[in-house]
Scaffold this motif. Structure first.
Motif, PDB file in Angstrom:
ATOM      1  N   GLY A   2       0.787  -1.213   0.000  1.00 36.95           N
ATOM      2  CA  GLY A   2       0.000   0.000   0.000  1.00 36.95           C
ATOM      3  C   GLY A   2       0.822   1.268   0.000  1.00 36.95           C
ATOM      4  N   LEU A   3       2.117   1.155  -0.306  1.00 34.38           N
ATOM      5  CA  LEU A   3       2.989   2.320  -0.364  1.00 34.38           C
ATOM      6  C   LEU A   3       2.946   2.912  -1.774  1.00 34.38           C
ATOM      7  N   ASN A   4       3.620   4.024  -1.968  1.00 29.00           N
ATOM      8  CA  ASN A   4       3.576   4.719  -3.256  1.00 29.00           C
ATOM      9  C   ASN A   4       4.991   4.880  -3.803  1.00 29.00           C
ATOM     10  N   PRO A   5       5.572   3.824  -4.379  1.00 21.09           N
ATOM     11  CA  PRO A   5       6.946   3.902  -4.870  1.00 21.09           C
ATOM     12  C   PRO A   5       7.044   4.718  -6.157  1.00 21.09           C
ATOM     13  N   PRO A   6       8.229   5.230  -6.494  1.00 23.69           N
ATOM     14  CA  PRO A   6       8.407   5.976  -7.741  1.00 23.69           C
ATOM     15  C   PRO A   6       8.128   5.098  -8.958  1.00 23.69           C
ATOM     16  N   ALA A   7       7.612   5.731 -10.007  1.00 21.02           N
ATOM     17  CA  ALA A   7       7.339   4.996 -11.247  1.00 21.02           C
ATOM     18  C   ALA A   7       8.598   4.822 -12.076  1.00 21.02           C
ATOM     19  N   GLU A   8       9.536   5.750 -11.935  1.00 17.63           N
ATOM     20  CA  GLU A   8      10.782   5.695 -12.681  1.00 17.63           C
ATOM     21  C   GLU A   8      11.846   4.967 -11.869  1.00 17.63           C
ATOM     22  N   GLY A   9      12.911   4.534 -12.543  1.00 17.68           N
ATOM     23  CA  GLY A   9      13.986   3.832 -11.848  1.00 17.68           C
ATOM     24  C   GLY A   9      15.249   4.650 -11.695  1.00 17.68           C
ATOM     25  N   THR A  10      15.294   5.790 -12.371  1.00 16.19           N
ATOM     26  CA  THR A  10      16.489   6.630 -12.291  1.00 16.19           C
ATOM     27  C   THR A  10      16.074   8.091 -12.285  1.00 16.19           C
ATOM     28  N   ARG A  11      16.954   8.951 -11.807  1.00 17.06           N
ATOM     29  CA  ARG A  11      16.650  10.383 -11.727  1.00 17.06           C
ATOM     30  C   ARG A  11      17.952  11.165 -11.721  1.00 17.06           C
ATOM     31  N   VAL A  12      17.876  12.452 -11.978  1.00 13.79           N
ATOM     32  CA  VAL A  12      19.027  13.333 -11.852  1.00 13.79           C
ATOM     33  C   VAL A  12      19.266  13.578 -10.365  1.00 13.79           C
ATOM     34  N   GLU A  13      20.518  13.407  -9.916  1.00  6.60           N
ATOM     35  CA  GLU A  13      20.862  13.558  -8.504  1.00  6.60           C
ATOM     36  C   GLU A  13      21.539  14.914  -8.282  1.00  6.60           C
ATOM     37  N   LYS A  14      21.010  15.678  -7.320  1.00  6.04           N
ATOM     38  CA  LYS A  14      21.559  16.993  -7.019  1.00  6.04           C
ATOM     39  C   LYS A  14      22.427  16.918  -5.764  1.00  6.04           C
ATOM     40  N   LEU A  15      23.701  17.218  -5.924  1.00  5.91           N
ATOM     41  CA  LEU A  15      24.654  17.212  -4.819  1.00  5.91           C
ATOM     42  C   LEU A  15      25.032  18.652  -4.479  1.00  5.91           C
ATOM     43  N   LYS A  16      25.841  18.811  -3.437  1.00  9.43           N
ATOM     44  CA  LYS A  16      26.181  20.148  -2.956  1.00  9.43           C
ATOM     45  C   LYS A  16      26.942  20.969  -4.005  1.00  9.43           C
ATOM     46  N   PHE A  17      27.842  20.332  -4.714  1.00 10.10           N
ATOM     47  CA  PHE A  17      28.722  21.080  -5.602  1.00 10.10           C
ATOM     48  C   PHE A  17      28.434  20.876  -7.089  1.00 10.10           C
ATOM     49  N   ASP A  18      27.502  19.956  -7.416  1.00  2.47           N
ATOM     50  CA  ASP A  18      27.208  19.718  -8.819  1.00  2.47           C
ATOM     51  C   ASP A  18      25.925  18.900  -8.960  1.00  2.47           C
ATOM     52  N   THR A  19      25.586  18.569 -10.181  1.00  3.72           N
ATOM     53  CA  THR A  19      24.410  17.753 -10.491  1.00  3.72           C
ATOM     54  C   THR A  19      24.857  16.561 -11.321  1.00  3.72           C
ATOM     55  N   PHE A  20      24.383  15.392 -10.946  1.00  2.94           N
ATOM     56  CA  PHE A  20      24.775  14.158 -11.626  1.00  2.94           C
ATOM     57  C   PHE A  20      23.677  13.711 -12.577  1.00  2.94           C
ATOM     58  N   ASP A  21      24.018  13.659 -13.851  1.00  4.65           N
ATOM     59  CA  ASP A  21      23.110  13.141 -14.869  1.00  4.65           C
ATOM     60  C   ASP A  21      23.462  11.673 -15.109  1.00  4.65           C
ATOM     61  N   PRO A  22      22.610  10.743 -14.683  1.00  6.62           N
ATOM     62  CA  PRO A  22      22.943   9.317 -14.826  1.00  6.62           C
ATOM     63  C   PRO A  22      23.043   8.855 -16.268  1.00  6.62           C
ATOM     64  N   ALA A  23      22.597   9.701 -17.211  1.00  5.90           N
ATOM     65  CA  ALA A  23      22.696   9.321 -18.614  1.00  5.90           C
ATOM     66  C   ALA A  23      24.113   9.442 -19.144  1.00  5.90           C
ATOM     67  N   ASN A  24      24.984  10.187 -18.428  1.00  7.63           N
ATOM     68  CA  ASN A  24      26.349  10.383 -18.917  1.00  7.63           C
ATOM     69  C   ASN A  24      27.348  10.475 -17.763  1.00  7.63           C
ATOM     70  N   PRO A  25      27.603   9.359 -17.089  1.00  4.92           N
ATOM     71  CA  PRO A  25      28.528   9.371 -15.955  1.00  4.92           C
ATOM     72  C   PRO A  25      29.945   9.785 -16.322  1.00  4.92           C
ATOM     73  N   GLU A  26      30.414   9.387 -17.496  1.00  7.98           N
ATOM     74  CA  GLU A  26      31.786   9.696 -17.867  1.00  7.98           C
ATOM     75  C   GLU A  26      31.984  11.198 -18.027  1.00  7.98           C
ATOM     76  N   ALA A  27      31.005  11.894 -18.601  1.00  3.14           N
ATOM     77  CA  ALA A  27      31.091  13.350 -18.729  1.00  3.14           C
ATOM     78  C   ALA A  27      31.119  14.006 -17.357  1.00  3.14           C
ATOM     79  N   TYR A  28      30.377  13.427 -16.415  1.00  6.62           N
ATOM     80  CA  TYR A  28      30.350  13.944 -15.034  1.00  6.62           C
ATOM     81  C   TYR A  28      31.735  13.843 -14.399  1.00  6.62           C
ATOM     82  N   ILE A  29      32.386  12.709 -14.588  1.00  7.27           N
ATOM     83  CA  ILE A  29      33.734  12.527 -14.025  1.00  7.27           C
ATOM     84  C   ILE A  29      34.696  13.563 -14.601  1.00  7.27           C
ATOM     85  N   GLN A  30      34.663  13.728 -15.903  1.00  8.32           N
ATOM     86  CA  GLN A  30      35.581  14.676 -16.546  1.00  8.32           C
ATOM     87  C   GLN A  30      35.299  16.105 -16.111  1.00  8.32           C
TER      88      GLN A  30
END
Length: 525
Positions: free
Chosen positions: A489-517
C-alpha cells in the motif's frame, strides 16, 4: 589413493550389484567393512578425496578457503613485521595507504591476489592440509569412526509462491542505526507476518560481512550500498554476484572532527594532513568524503589519510588523539559529541547529497536463485520495517528498541537525538534536522551509477568494468522493491532513475563519464 580406486581390487562387480553408501562410495552392501579398510588411513587424505569427489558444498569450500586466506595474510604481515625497521615501516605505510590488509595485498599482487593465495594453498603440502582441515570443520561432517553423511545443496525452486525456506533464517547486521528496518521488522513481527522466522546475527564489521557473503554462511545481509557493486565485479575480493534489494537508510551520517580542530578546520581545503576514519573502503562514506575534500583541491589519496575502521575503534582512536575525525552514522557521532564530548559536527552527509543511499539489504545471487520466494518475502518485511522506521511518530520507539544490548547497546538519548534530528553540534548550537536520516527503501539506479562514477574517478574500479546501465539494472533490484511496496500500500516511484543533485554539482545518470571529466576539470583533482 582415490576412494573410487579403493573399490577396484581384484573382483569385478556389475553396476546393479553396487549400492551407494552414505560414505560416498559405491560397493557391495555386505562388504562395507572391506571398502572402509581400503580407504585412505590418513584423515586428511580422506578429506582430500571427499573434496575431489565433490562431496562438500561450495559454501563449505569457500569458507575453508577464506579462513586459509586469512591465515596467509596474517603470516605475510608477521613476516614483514619481523624484518628491519625500514621494512616494518614500508609494510605499515602500504596497509595504511591501501586502506587495509586485503587492499594492501591487492595493491601488492594486483587483482589476482586471491588467486595467488589459492595457488599457494594448492602448491604447498602444509597449506593444503590446513585448508582441508578447515573445510571439514566448516562442513562438520567428517568423523574418524564412521561414514560421513553427504552434504547437499538445495536446488533452485520455481517461483510458485511457496516459501523455499521459512526459517530459521539468519540475517547479518551491523550494530548501527542504519539497521533500523531489519530490527524493527523483527520487533513489530513483520517477518512473522510474511511467514518467516528470522534470527538477526550481529556481525563484527564490514570485512566480516563481505567474507561471510562469499562463504555463504548466512541467508541475507545488511550491507553498504556500494558493496554489491564492488563484490559483483571483484573489487577487493573474488567476484561474487550480489544483489541490493532495498536501501535501508538515506543520509544518516555525520562528519565529526576532534575538538582540537575547533575554529581551524572550516572547509574542505583545511583537511590537508588530517587522518579521517570511514567504515569501509567500499562505502558511501569514503566516496562522499573524497567528493568533499576534492572540492578544496585536495587529492584524497595524497593530501590526507582516509582509514577504514569500525565505529567503536573510531571513537577510541579519536579519544586518544590517533585520528582527527570520522564520517560515520549519526548515532555514533552523537556518542562522540554528547556522551564523550570529544568532537564537534563539521557537516551532515545530507548536506553533501540530500537523500543519498547509505546502507542496504541484499543477498548473493546464488542464495536468491535457490530461494526466490523467500527472498521476496524477506524484502517485503524489510520494506515494511523501513516504512515503520521512516514514520517520525515512531522514531522514539525505534530508539528504545535499538538501545537494547542485543541490537546496538548505544545509550538511548544518543539514538533518540540521531533519529529525531534534534541534537547538539558540539559548538554550543542546537541542530534541528528531521531529515538527517530517512528510511526510504527505493533503490534508485542513479544511486548505483553515481557510486560507480566515483569508483572510476578514484581508480577503485577500472574504467572498462564500469558498464553503468548493465550493472545498475543487474544489481539494484528496483522493480522488485516497486512491486512489493505497492503490495504494502505504499507509493513507490514509477521511474527507476533520476538526476541527482549534490552540494557542488548535479549528476546526470545518462552520462557518468562526462560527469567525471567535469569534476576533474573543475577541481583539478
Amino acid at each position: 589413493m582415490n576412494i573410487l580406486e579403493a573399490i577396484a581390487g581384484n573382483r569385478s562387480y556389475s553396476l546393479s550389484s553396487l549400492v551407494k553408501c552414505s560414505c560416498g562410495g559405491s560397493h557391495v552392501e555386505d562388504e562395507h567393512w572391506k571398502f572402509v579398510s581400503e580407504m585412505p588411513q590418513d584423515p586428511i587424505d580422506l578429506i582430500d578425496d571427499f573434496v575431489e569427489m565433490g562431496l562438500y558444498s561450495d559454501p563449505s569450500l569457500s569458507f575453508g578457503e577464506s579462513l586459509s586466506h586469512a591465515e596467509m595474510k596474517a603470516d605475510l604481515i608477521a613476516l614483514a613485521l619481523g624484518g628491519t625497521p625500514e621494512q616494518k615501516q614500508i609494510c605499515g605505510d602500504l596497509i595504511g595507504l591501501a586502506g587495509g590488509v586485503e587492499e594492501a595485498l591487492a595493491a601488492a599482487f594486483g587483482p589476482y591476489a586471491t588467486e595467488f593465495m589459492s595457488d599457494a594453498i594448492r602448491a604447498s603440502h602444509f597449506r593444503r592440509r590446513d585448508f582441508l582441515i578447515k573445510v571439514a570443520a566448516a562442513a562438520a561432517v567428517v568423523t574418524l569412526t564412521g561414514c560421513p553423511s553427504q552434504e547437499t545443496t538445495q536446488a533452485p525452486q520455481p517461483a510458485t509462491g511457496k516459501l523455499e525456506k521459512s526459517g530459521p533464517l539468519s540475517v547479518g547486521f551491523i550494530s548501527i542505526s542504519c539497521a533500523s528496518p531489519l530490527i524493527m521488522a523483527q520487533a513489530k513481527d513483520f517477518y512473522k507476518k510474511h511467514g518467516l522466522e528470522v534470527n538477526l546475527v550481529k556481525m563484527k564489521g564490514w570485512p566480516a560481512v563481505r567474507d561471510s557473503i562469499i562463504a555463504g554462511e548466512l541467508d541475507a545481509y545488511h550491507m553498504l550500498s556500494p558493496m554489491p557493486i564492488a563484490m559483483t565485479v571483484g573489487l577487493g575480493s573474488v567476484p561474487t554476484s550480489v544483489k541490493l534489494a532495498c536501501v535501508q537508510n538515506n543520509n544518516g551520517d555525520t562528519l565529526v572532527l576532534a575538538n582540537k580542530h575547533k575554529g581551524k578546520v572550516k572547509g574542505p581545503a583545511d583537511f590537508k594532513g588530517l587522518e579521517i576514519g570511514v567504515p569501509f573502503v567500499f562505502s558511501i562514506h569514503n566516496l562522499l568524503l573524497r567528493y568533499y575534500v576534492a572540492t578544496g583541491g585536495l587529492n584524497p589519496d595524497k593530501d590526507l589519510k582516509i582509514i577504514p575502521m569500525p565505529p567503536p575503534e573510531a571513537i577510541s582512536k579519536m579519544t586518544v588523539g590517533q585520528i582527527d575525525g570520522f564520517l560515520l552514522p549519526n548515532s555514533v557521532a552523537q556518542v562522540a559529541i554528547t556522551a564523550r564530548k570529544i568532537g564537534f559536527l563539521h557537516l551532515l552527509s545530507k548536506d553533501l547529497w540530500s537523500g543519498h543511499p547509505c546502507c542496504a539489504f541484499g543477498a548473493s545471487q546464488k542464495w536468491i536463485d535457490a530461494h526466490p520466494n523467500t527472498f521476496r518475502a524477506l524484502t517485503t518485511a524489510v520494506v515494511e520495517g523501513s516504512a515503520y522506521a521512516n514514520d517520525f511518530n515512531n522514531r522514539e520507539e525505534v530508539a528504545q528498541v535499538l538501545a537494547k544490548p542485543e541490537f546496538l547497546g548505544i545509550p538511548e538519548p544518543a539514538l533518540k537525538a540521531a533519529l529525531t534530528g534534534q541534537f547538539d553540534d558540539g559548538l554550543g548550537n542546537k541542530v534541528n534536522a528531521p531529515d538527517s536520516v530517512l528510511f526510504e527503501p527505493f533503490p534508485w539506479q542513479s544511486f548505483a551509477k553515481w557510486i560507480m562514477s566515483q569508483m572510476v574517478r578514484w581508480r577503485q574500479m577500472p574504467k572498462e568494468q564500469a558498464d553503468y546501465d548493465k550493472l545498475a539494472q543487474q544489481i539494484y533490484l528496483t522493480d522488485l522493491v516497486r512491486d512489493v511496496s505497492k503490495g504494502l500500500g505504499l507509493n513507490p516511484p514509477a521511474e527507476g532513475t533520476r538526476v541527482e543533485k549534490l552540494k557542488f554539482d548535479t549528476f546526470d545518470p545518462a552520462n557518468p563519464e562526462a560527469y567525471i571529466q567535469a569534476q576533474i576539470a573543475k577541481f583539478k583533482v
